[in-house]
Scaffold this active site. Structure first.
Site, short mmCIF file in Angstrom:
data_model
loop_
_atom_site.label_atom_id
_atom_site.label_comp_id
_atom_site.label_asym_id
_atom_site.label_seq_id
_atom_site.Cartn_x
_atom_site.Cartn_y
_atom_site.Cartn_z
N ASN A 12 -8.18 -10.24 3.27
CA ASN A 12 -7.81 -9.74 1.89
C ASN A 12 -6.95 -9.83 0.98
OD1 ASN A 12 -6.24 -8.67 4.77
ND2 ASN A 12 -4.59 -8.20 2.43
N ASP A 13 -5.58 -9.83 0.38
CA ASP A 13 -4.66 -10.58 -0.58
C ASP A 13 -5.24 -12.48 -0.87
OD1 ASP A 13 -4.33 -7.87 -0.40
OD2 ASP A 13 -1.97 -8.93 0.31
C1 FRU Z 1 -1.54 -5.32 0.15
C2 FRU Z 1 -1.16 -5.61 1.49
C3 FRU Z 1 -0.08 -6.62 1.51
C4 FRU Z 1 0.55 -7.59 2.69
C5 FRU Z 1 -0.55 -7.47 2.98
C6 FRU Z 1 -1.31 -7.44 4.59
O1 FRU Z 1 -2.90 -5.54 0.06
O2 FRU Z 1 -1.27 -4.53 1.75
O3 FRU Z 1 1.13 -5.92 0.96
O4 FRU Z 1 1.52 -8.70 2.80
O5 FRU Z 1 -2.04 -6.55 2.67
O6 FRU Z 1 -2.33 -8.48 5.18
#
Ligand code: FRU
Length: 486
Positions: free
Chosen positions: A21-22
């Site tokens: 993800n991020d």
């Molecule tokens: C955003 C999020 C963040 C967190 C991360 C966990 O997509 O929910 O707030 O740090 O992903 O993977």
């Protein structure tokens, strides 16, 4: 990683295997190498067990996967999102003999709470050692995360989300270890269910009426779930920042993307360049790329600046970062011949990038069906992605996208259609189909649409054309096959 699956993007970054993800910790080192870290579950194709994966690139497209950079200390914790800085002046005291020390600032998610930790790297960001004095910031909350740090004159500045309270905290520090609360920005824009992944960065401001070099600031806040189109989206606020307090220029909320798959974008440390996560929490854990052993890709890299657009205020422009390294065969180049005609069946294997520049006579009235249209279809033409630009001023000038005629993913939140309108007709439309990600950029990134697409067989063909454009219109059109950077 196995990058051979038919849904694997060729030039958008995706993880070797597992779930991503991020984007995290983005920075460019002194040799010009770009570092991308990312939220990573290396052991499953759904979110969880969060690590920081790592990749490096000379040009933001051709990535080399690196060993995982940050590991959770045990199985009940996760290394959540955060940022990285180059501590050139050794403010932290970690770096005796180098001006290239890297410090990562991230959230450690534990069953009890979310605390902020730092880790330092002596080898330019490949391996990290957690600081022995961790955590560096603990407010006792289990919804306090995603620190993004920049340097301001003589101190560090962190923005961080009190996620469930709709507050972005601004903290300052002389050394990345001691953090002091300076101010809050709270309850602005769409609230959704949570605020996440804020960024506060300085960007160049381009003014249409003067050539003065100016800087402005932009605060971005990602919300999830609860975006206007459902799930996740990023909103932004141009404004002023004085080192401790942020003041938006106006009370408007602006979205950084008009489609659904662009979240938690992050800016590279001290660079106007950003990358977003090209997915949406509404469906990211179940998208069909899972059958290829991976999930999620990043957006294209973008160069950002602010534009003072007069009555509509300041606007974030997200230009595609220099694509020249990823273009291979030129599929079509034609001057001024896309007016009221169609170029059909441009065939490609990996993916396609197209670029049209539009000149329209001034002071014309467009007929009601004046438009530019494109269709990207599969071999059998059974499935396609469609889009276009409507010029009839009654509409008004509107980009639209439709991913509804693809059969690979059946989900109530996988919305088919997206659109956004502009005050003036577009001068440039750039599009890229990269296997399972489609992006469109209007007027060099003044308007951006990013949507994931899941056909059951590969896209192979682009057709593009226009109709009912007034006399004196010109459209130059070029298209290239994408390189396979893997
Ligand atoms: C955003 C999020 C963040 C967190 C991360 C966990 O997509 O929910 O707030 O740090 O992903 O993977």
């Amino acid at each position: 990683g196995d990058y051979t699956g038919p849904l694997r993007p060729r030039v958008h970054f995706s993880p070797p295997a597992g779930f991503m993800n991020d984007p995290n910790g983005l920075f460019k080192d002194n040799n010009g190498t770009w570092h991308l870290y990312y939220q990573y579950n290396p052991t499953d194709i759904v979110a969880g067990n969060q690590h920081w994966g790592h990749a490096t690139s000379p040009n933001l497209y051709e990535w080399t996967n690196q060993p995982i950079a940050l590991f959770p200390p045990n199985s009940t914790t996760g290394v959540f999102s955060g940022s990285a800085v180059i501590d050139a002046n050794n403010t932290s005291g970690f770096f005796q003999n180098t001006t290239e020390g890297v410090v990562a600032i991230y959230t450690l998610n534990t069953p009890q709470k979310q605390v902020q930790e730092i880790a330092y790297s002596y080898d330019g960001g490949y391996t990290f050692t957690p600081y022995s004095g961790n955590p560096v910031l603990d407010v006792g909350s289990n919804q306090f995360r995603d620190p993004k740090v920049v340097w301001y004159n003589d101190h560090w500045v962190m923005v961080i989300a009190y996620a469930a309270e709709y507050v972005i905290g601004i903290y300052t520090s002389p050394d990345l270890k001691d953090w002091t609360h300076a101010s809050n920005v709270s309850h602005i824009g769409f609230l959704g269910i949570q605020y996440e992944c804020p960024n506060l960065v300085k960007l160049p401001v381009k003014n249409s009426t003067s050539n003065d070099d100016q800087d402005g600031w932009v605060l971005t806040i990602s919300i999830n779930p609860g975006a206007p189109l459902g799930g996740s989206i990023t909103q932004y606020y141009p404004g002023q920042f004085n080192g401790t307090h942020f003041e938006p220029y106006d009370r408007a909320t602006r979205l950084s993307n008009f489609a659904k798959d662009d979240y938690a974008g992050q800016f590279f440390y001290d660079e106007p360049v950003s990358i977003g996560w090209a997915s949406n929490w509404e469906y990211t854990n179940i998208v069909p790329t899972g059958s290829e052993g991976w999930r999620s890709s990043m957006t294209l890299p973008r160069t950002n600046y602010l534009v003072d657009s007069g009555v509509r205020g300041y606007h974030l422009v997200q230009e595609i970062y220099d694509v020249s390294p990823i273009l291979s065969k030129k599929l079509s180049s034609s001057d001024n011949n896309l007016v009221n005609t169609t170029i059909s069946n441009m065939n490609f294997d990996n993916g396609i990038y197209f670029d049209m520049n539009i000149t329209l006579p001034s002071d014309v009235t467009f007929s009601a069906d004046a438009s530019i249209n494109f269709t990207i279809s599969t071999q059998t033409s059974r499935e396609c992605v469609k889009g276009g630009y409507i010029l009839a001023s009654s509409t008004p000038y509107t980009i639209w996208l439709d991913r509804g005629q693809t059969d690979g993913f059946d989900n109530p939140f996988y919305t088919d259609k997206f659109s956004e309108s502009q005050l003036k007709p577009a001068k440039r439309i750039q599009g890229m189909m990269d296997r399972s990600v489609f992006e469109v950029y209007i007027d060099n990134g003044a308007v951006v649409g990013t949507m994931d697409v899941y056909p059951t067989e590969p896209f192979t063909t682009l057709s593009v054309g226009s109709r009912s454009l007034p006399k004196g219109s010109e459209i130059t059109f070029s298209a290239w096959e994408l390189k396979d950077v893997w």
